[in-house]
Design a protein around this motif. Sequence first.
Motif, short mmCIF file in Angstrom:
data_model
loop_
_atom_site.label_atom_id
_atom_site.label_comp_id
_atom_site.label_asym_id
_atom_site.label_seq_id
_atom_site.Cartn_x
_atom_site.Cartn_y
_atom_site.Cartn_z
N LEU A 1 0.85 -1.05 0.14
CA LEU A 1 0.00 0.10 0.02
C LEU A 1 0.88 1.36 -0.09
O LEU A 1 0.65 2.10 -0.76
CB LEU A 1 -1.05 -0.11 1.17
CG LEU A 1 -1.71 1.39 1.40
CD1 LEU A 1 -2.91 1.18 0.32
CD2 LEU A 1 -2.48 1.08 2.87
N LEU A 2 1.94 1.30 0.95
CA LEU A 2 2.65 2.59 0.98
C LEU A 2 3.62 2.56 -0.20
O LEU A 2 3.86 3.64 -0.75
CB LEU A 2 3.42 2.28 2.19
CG LEU A 2 2.84 2.42 3.70
CD1 LEU A 2 3.86 2.16 4.70
CD2 LEU A 2 2.14 3.65 3.62
N ALA A 3 4.02 1.35 -0.91
CA ALA A 3 4.89 1.49 -2.00
C ALA A 3 4.17 2.19 -3.32
O ALA A 3 4.56 3.24 -3.99
CB ALA A 3 5.49 0.26 -2.37
N ARG A 4 2.92 1.73 -3.46
CA ARG A 4 2.01 2.16 -4.53
C ARG A 4 1.90 3.84 -4.40
O ARG A 4 1.53 4.44 -5.22
CB ARG A 4 0.71 1.37 -4.51
CG ARG A 4 0.97 -0.04 -5.22
CD ARG A 4 -0.29 -0.54 -5.50
NE ARG A 4 -1.18 -1.23 -4.39
CZ ARG A 4 -0.69 -2.19 -4.01
NH1 ARG A 4 0.16 -2.80 -4.17
NH2 ARG A 4 -1.50 -2.42 -2.57
N ALA A 5 1.52 4.02 -2.96
CA ALA A 5 1.23 5.35 -2.62
C ALA A 5 2.35 6.34 -2.96
O ALA A 5 1.92 7.58 -3.58
CB ALA A 5 0.56 5.51 -1.35
N ASN A 6 3.51 5.75 -2.88
CA ASN A 6 4.66 6.68 -3.15
C ASN A 6 5.31 6.66 -4.58
O ASN A 6 6.15 7.20 -5.00
CB ASN A 6 5.93 6.46 -2.14
CG ASN A 6 5.67 6.72 -0.71
OD1 ASN A 6 5.06 7.98 -0.60
ND2 ASN A 6 5.79 5.95 0.17
#
Length: 98
Positions: A80-85
């Motif tokens: 989730l965090l990787a996609r958001a970044n």
Amino acid sequence: SIADRFLASQESLGHAQLVGVTAVFMAAKIEEIKPPRLRRILSHINPPFDAVQVLDMEQAMLQALDFRLTLPTPHQFLGLLARANGCAAWQRRLAGLI
């Protein structure tokens, strides 16, 4: 984690082997698509207790842990965090190894 959290909530460690076997049985039911039957688990270790005692301990552990068997980990939030970044696929794979 299941056994550790349960034992931390107990006053004595009198049934540590029973708790360990029960935790393995519970974890297998969470993680495996087709978990092994309790009879099979018990046949591999030849414990001094029977299936009924394991099932009773499972009930006690579920109640003591308030049915919270899994805890969130950083790995669960990584995608989730990787996609958001806006991370590239290779960066997500690399981050998963760390």
